[in-house]
Design an enzyme around this catalytic site. Structure first.
Site: not given
Length: 231
Positions: A42, A89, A167, A180, A184
């Protein structure tokens, strides 16, 4: 009797009009855009689009090969504006500081931040603690560090736009991805609260919550994506 109250209402309405004028849609041509995780997925697609529209684009990511490929593609479509990138990073504070130092020296300011870099992660029970810490440092703390340094530059000019790429996982909370999902969900809360904190500085905060789609994190062909949507 009601004049002071009416005056306050009028002044508030005038202030709202001024704010709405400040936040009207503006072209990105000539704006400096920093894209966190702009070497793949993206972030890379966003960099391509903004470069085509005349923005000055700076991207960064962890992999040199991905960076080189992205810069070659972005420069090919850019509308004559400078395109720059470096490896970094976001889980490492020194790397984040270096990104902004380089951006200051090259562009002298920042108009738009696309906060996008993220790592996939699975369920809490089967993920090592070391991996959990690294994912949180990248997906949440890294976002916060990049946003904080962006705010420091935007607030002096009383304008800017921070876009947080989250997300739908934050709301769907699908099984097998609790680590995850946690990051988010944290980003969603960050976007909601941060907007209230810095909007008065003239800085907009937007959150984008994409669903599942083809990217480096989740490689799928276009027919596969369409079939998944139909199912």
């Amino acid at each position: 009797m009601n004049q002071p109250k009416n005056r306050k209402v009028r002044d508030r309405m005038i202030e709202q009009v001024k704010m709405s004028e400040k936040y009207q849609e503006r072209p990105v041509k000539g704006n400096t855009v920093l894209i966190n995780g702009g070497t793949t997925g993206i972030g890379r697609a966003t960099a391509l689009l903004l470069a085509q529209q005349g923005a000055r684009v700076m991207i960064f990511g962890r992999d040199q090969a991905d960076l080189d490929a992205a810069l070659t593609e972005i420069k090919r479509v850019s509308a004559g504006q400078e395109v720059f990138g470096l490896t970094a990073d976001t889980s490492k504070p020194d790397d984040v500081e270096r990104i902004f130092q380089e951006g200051d020296s090259r562009f002298g300011g920042l108009d738009i931040l696309v906060n996008n870099a993220a790592l996939p992660a699975s369920d809490l029970a089967s993920t090592s603690w070391e991996e959990i810490v690294y994912v949180i440092n990248t997906n949440l703390l890294g976002y916060m560090h990049v946003a904080k340094l962006a705010i420091e530059r935007m607030r002096t000019r009383q304008q800017g736009h921070i876009i947080i790429v989250g997300s739908m996982s934050a709301k769907v909370a699908e099984r097998g991805s609790s680590v995850y999902v946690a990051t988010k969900a944290g980003l969603h809360g960050l976007a909601e609260a941060l907007r209230k904190e810095i909007n008065e500085m003239g800085i907009k905060v937007s959150e984008v919550e994409p669903g599942e789609g083809g990217s480096d994190m989740n490689p799928r062909s276009v027919p596969e994506q369409r079939q998944a949507q139909e199912d």
